[in-house]
Design a protein around this motif. Structure first.
Motif, PDB file in Angstrom:
ATOM      1  N   MET A   1       0.810   4.912  10.686  1.00 25.69           N
ATOM      2  CA  MET A   1       1.602   6.010  10.121  1.00 25.69           C
ATOM      3  C   MET A   1       0.711   7.160   9.662  1.00 25.69           C
ATOM      4  SD  MET A   1       4.717   3.975   8.189  1.00 25.69           S
ATOM      5  CE  MET A   1       5.914   5.304   8.375  1.00 25.69           C
ATOM      6  N   ASP A   2      -0.519   6.840   9.304  1.00 23.00           N
ATOM      7  CA  ASP A   2      -1.476   7.896   8.948  1.00 23.00           C
ATOM      8  C   ASP A   2      -1.842   8.733  10.169  1.00 23.00           C
ATOM      9  OD1 ASP A   2      -3.059   9.207   7.002  1.00 23.00           O
ATOM     10  OD2 ASP A   2      -4.842   8.116   7.676  1.00 23.00           O
ATOM     11  N   LYS A   3      -1.651   8.165  11.370  1.00 20.41           N
ATOM     12  CA  LYS A   3      -1.891   8.882  12.634  1.00 20.41           C
ATOM     13  C   LYS A   3      -0.580   9.386  13.250  1.00 20.41           C
ATOM     14  CE  LYS A   3      -6.011   6.128  13.685  1.00 20.41           C
ATOM     15  NZ  LYS A   3      -6.614   5.104  14.582  1.00 20.41           N
ATOM     16  N   GLN A   4       0.473   9.458  12.431  1.00 21.20           N
ATOM     17  CA  GLN A   4       1.776  10.003  12.819  1.00 21.20           C
ATOM     18  C   GLN A   4       2.577   9.094  13.740  1.00 21.20           C
ATOM     19  OE1 GLN A   4       2.612  12.765  11.060  1.00 21.20           O
ATOM     20  NE2 GLN A   4       0.573  12.423  10.193  1.00 21.20           N
ATOM     21  N   LEU A   5       2.195   7.822  13.846  1.00 25.49           N
ATOM     22  CA  LEU A   5       3.042   6.871  14.561  1.00 25.49           C
ATOM     23  C   LEU A   5       4.216   6.488  13.666  1.00 25.49           C
ATOM     24  CD1 LEU A   5       0.436   4.382  16.123  1.00 25.49           C
ATOM     25  CD2 LEU A   5       1.555   6.332  17.228  1.00 25.49           C
ATOM     26  N   THR A   6       5.298   6.044  14.267  1.00 21.89           N
ATOM     27  CA  THR A   6       6.419   5.563  13.482  1.00 21.89           C
ATOM     28  C   THR A   6       6.120   4.150  12.976  1.00 21.89           C
ATOM     29  OG1 THR A   6       7.558   4.533  15.350  1.00 21.89           O
ATOM     30  CG2 THR A   6       8.023   6.870  14.944  1.00 21.89           C
ATOM     31  N   PHE A   7       6.943   3.694  12.066  1.00 27.30           N
ATOM     32  CA  PHE A   7       6.862   2.331  11.539  1.00 27.30           C
ATOM     33  C   PHE A   7       6.906   1.319  12.689  1.00 27.30           C
ATOM     34  CE2 PHE A   7       9.645  -1.145   9.545  1.00 27.30           C
ATOM     35  CZ  PHE A   7       8.616  -1.761   8.856  1.00 27.30           C
ATOM     36  N   GLU A   8       7.866   1.484  13.570  1.00 24.51           N
ATOM     37  CA  GLU A   8       8.035   0.562  14.690  1.00 24.51           C
ATOM     38  C   GLU A   8       6.853   0.633  15.652  1.00 24.51           C
ATOM     39  OE1 GLU A   8      11.724  -0.874  17.516  1.00 24.51           O
ATOM     40  OE2 GLU A   8      11.656   1.205  16.833  1.00 24.51           O
ATOM     41  N   GLN A   9       6.391   1.842  15.976  1.00 19.64           N
ATOM     42  CA  GLN A   9       5.251   1.996  16.873  1.00 19.64           C
ATOM     43  C   GLN A   9       3.986   1.361  16.291  1.00 19.64           C
ATOM     44  OE1 GLN A   9       5.332   6.264  17.161  1.00 19.64           O
ATOM     45  NE2 GLN A   9       6.351   6.260  19.166  1.00 19.64           N
TER      46      GLN A   9
ATOM     47  N   ARG B   1       0.855  -1.186   0.000  1.00 18.45           N
ATOM     48  CA  ARG B   1       0.000   0.000   0.000  1.00 18.45           C
ATOM     49  C   ARG B   1       0.894   1.240   0.000  1.00 18.45           C
ATOM     50  NH1 ARG B   1      -4.901   0.084   4.167  1.00 18.45           N
ATOM     51  NH2 ARG B   1      -5.449   1.771   2.748  1.00 18.45           N
ATOM     52  N   VAL B   2       0.351   2.325  -0.519  1.00 20.20           N
ATOM     53  CA  VAL B   2       1.093   3.582  -0.598  1.00 20.20           C
ATOM     54  C   VAL B   2       0.388   4.636   0.231  1.00 20.20           C
ATOM     55  CG1 VAL B   2       1.913   5.418  -2.125  1.00 20.20           C
ATOM     56  CG2 VAL B   2       2.026   3.025  -2.881  1.00 20.20           C
ATOM     57  N   LEU B   3       1.159   5.284   1.119  1.00 19.16           N
ATOM     58  CA  LEU B   3       0.650   6.370   1.954  1.00 19.16           C
ATOM     59  C   LEU B   3       1.488   7.615   1.673  1.00 19.16           C
ATOM     60  CD1 LEU B   3      -1.172   7.412   4.293  1.00 19.16           C
ATOM     61  CD2 LEU B   3       0.599   6.596   5.882  1.00 19.16           C
ATOM     62  N   GLY B   4       1.007   8.481   0.798  1.00 19.78           N
ATOM     63  CA  GLY B   4       1.762   9.675   0.445  1.00 19.78           C
ATOM     64  C   GLY B   4       3.084   9.312  -0.206  1.00 19.78           C
ATOM     65  N   ASN B   5       4.187   9.707   0.441  1.00 20.52           N
ATOM     66  CA  ASN B   5       5.509   9.406  -0.105  1.00 20.52           C
ATOM     67  C   ASN B   5       6.123   8.143   0.499  1.00 20.52           C
ATOM     68  OD1 ASN B   5       6.215  10.309   2.453  1.00 20.52           O
ATOM     69  ND2 ASN B   5       6.961  12.294   1.748  1.00 20.52           N
ATOM     70  N   LYS B   6       5.281   7.327   1.124  1.00 23.34           N
ATOM     71  CA  LYS B   6       5.750   6.088   1.743  1.00 23.34           C
ATOM     72  C   LYS B   6       5.117   4.881   1.053  1.00 23.34           C
ATOM     73  CE  LYS B   6       6.210   8.271   6.292  1.00 23.34           C
ATOM     74  NZ  LYS B   6       5.685   9.610   5.867  1.00 23.34           N
ATOM     75  N   THR B   7       5.937   3.893   0.775  1.00 24.41           N
ATOM     76  CA  THR B   7       5.462   2.629   0.226  1.00 24.41           C
ATOM     77  C   THR B   7       5.658   1.548   1.286  1.00 24.41           C
ATOM     78  OG1 THR B   7       6.018   3.272  -2.040  1.00 24.41           O
ATOM     79  CG2 THR B   7       5.759   0.916  -1.609  1.00 24.41           C
ATOM     80  N   ILE B   8       4.573   0.873   1.633  1.00 26.69           N
ATOM     81  CA  ILE B   8       4.571  -0.148   2.676  1.00 26.69           C
ATOM     82  C   ILE B   8       4.454  -1.512   2.024  1.00 26.69           C
ATOM     83  CG2 ILE B   8       3.362  -1.008   4.730  1.00 26.69           C
ATOM     84  CD1 ILE B   8       2.115   1.925   4.867  1.00 26.69           C
ATOM     85  N   VAL B   9       5.275  -2.455   2.444  1.00 30.22           N
ATOM     86  CA  VAL B   9       5.216  -3.822   1.912  1.00 30.22           C
ATOM     87  C   VAL B   9       5.376  -4.809   3.053  1.00 30.22           C
ATOM     88  CG1 VAL B   9       7.674  -3.709   1.315  1.00 30.22           C
ATOM     89  CG2 VAL B   9       6.246  -5.479   0.297  1.00 30.22           C
ATOM     90  N   THR B  10       4.480  -5.798   3.137  1.00 29.08           N
ATOM     91  CA  THR B  10       4.544  -6.781   4.217  1.00 29.08           C
ATOM     92  C   THR B  10       4.046  -8.139   3.722  1.00 29.08           C
ATOM     93  OG1 THR B  10       2.346  -6.875   5.291  1.00 29.08           O
ATOM     94  CG2 THR B  10       3.643  -4.871   5.647  1.00 29.08           C
ATOM     95  N   ASN B  11       4.195  -9.137   4.594  1.00 22.77           N
ATOM     96  CA  ASN B  11       3.739 -10.475   4.253  1.00 22.77           C
ATOM     97  C   ASN B  11       2.399 -10.825   4.890  1.00 22.77           C
ATOM     98  OD1 ASN B  11       4.679 -10.768   6.944  1.00 22.77           O
ATOM     99  ND2 ASN B  11       5.163 -12.939   6.624  1.00 22.77           N
ATOM    100  N   GLY B  12       1.607  -9.807   5.262  1.00 20.82           N
ATOM    101  CA  GLY B  12       0.315 -10.100   5.875  1.00 20.82           C
ATOM    102  C   GLY B  12      -0.543  -8.863   6.019  1.00 20.82           C
TER     103      GLY B  12
END
Length: 237
Positions: free
Chosen positions: A99-107, A78-89
């Motif tokens: 990240m849309d709520k300003q959390l970090t990737f890890e959070q 999925r793409v969120l603005g200038n970020k591309t997210i890729v996962t196995n689930g």
């Protein structure tokens, strides 16, 4: 860390499971990502990748043979603005919402853990690519059981700033085939990234075990303009 051949690393085992490669093209102008899925059961092999907006989703190739969609039908990209997210689930959606709520990737991943598929407890692997003002960085994550013990979750995040041209990192779910399947260990592997998108796609697809590979997605993103070019390869046609 010594750089290794992506083709050789992909072919080192018959069953790396699901895998993510993120890096930078040989000319240094493109952010590069690949995501592949493999399968041993009929249910896992009965899948294809299809486009879904700016991302992709998995879909049953033959709906009549789909038995359990819970861990095999999801949106890997999925793409969120200038970020591309890729996962196995389905943690793709968790990261997107966080990240849309300003959390970090890890959070964003704190609410998730490995998959509930005992005895394998398949790791959740995730990546995020960030391109802004001609700059590019990325991160990879793996959430694992505690050496096969599902009472604990071990969380690892690897962040890469200003990645080098012609290099990438490769993370996958399993060390190899087995029963139960042994989880990936250590840092993401430093691999070479070569060729244009079609050459890169062919390298990945051809290196995967012919019996177990199911689908592959690749994308090259221009770091200056953000323009993306993608490829999908499905074994089922």
């Amino acid at each position: 860390m010594k750089i290794v051949s992506l083709s050789e690393e992909l072919g080192r085992t018959t069953y790396p499971g699901r895998g993510i490669v993120i890096g930078k093209s040989a000319d240094g102008k493109k952010a590069v990502v690949a995501y592949f899925i493999m399968g041993r059961s009929e249910n896992s092999r009965n899948r294809i990748f299809v486009e879904d907006g700016e991302g992709i989703r998995t879909q049953a190739f033959d709906e009549s043979k789909l038995t359990d969609p819970s861990l095999i039908i999801y949106a890997p990209v999925r793409v969120l603005g200038n970020k591309t997210i890729v996962t196995n689930g389905d943690q793709t959606d968790t990261i997107y919402a966080g990240m849309d709520k300003q959390l970090t990737f890890e959070q964003s991943l704190r609410s998730r853990e490995f998959e509930p598929d005992a005895p394998n407890f398949t790791p959740r692997i995730s990546g995020v690519m960030h391109i802004e003002n001609g700059k590019y960085n990325y991160a990879l994550s793996i959430l694992k059981s505690d050496n096969g013990d599902d009472s604990g979750c071990n969380r690892f995040t690897f962040a890469y700033e200003n990645p080098k041209a012609a290099q990438g990192r490769f993370i996958h779910t399993y060390q190899g085939d087995g029963n139960p399947l042994p989880s990936f260990e250590g840092e993401p592997v430093l691999v070479d990234i070569a060729g244009n998108i079609d050459e890169f796609t062919a390298t990945v697809w051809n290196a995967l075990n012919a019996d177990n590979k199911v689908s592959l997605f690749t994308r090259f993103i221009d770091i200056e303009t953000g323009k993306a070019e993608s490829r999908i390869v499905n074994k089922n046609k």
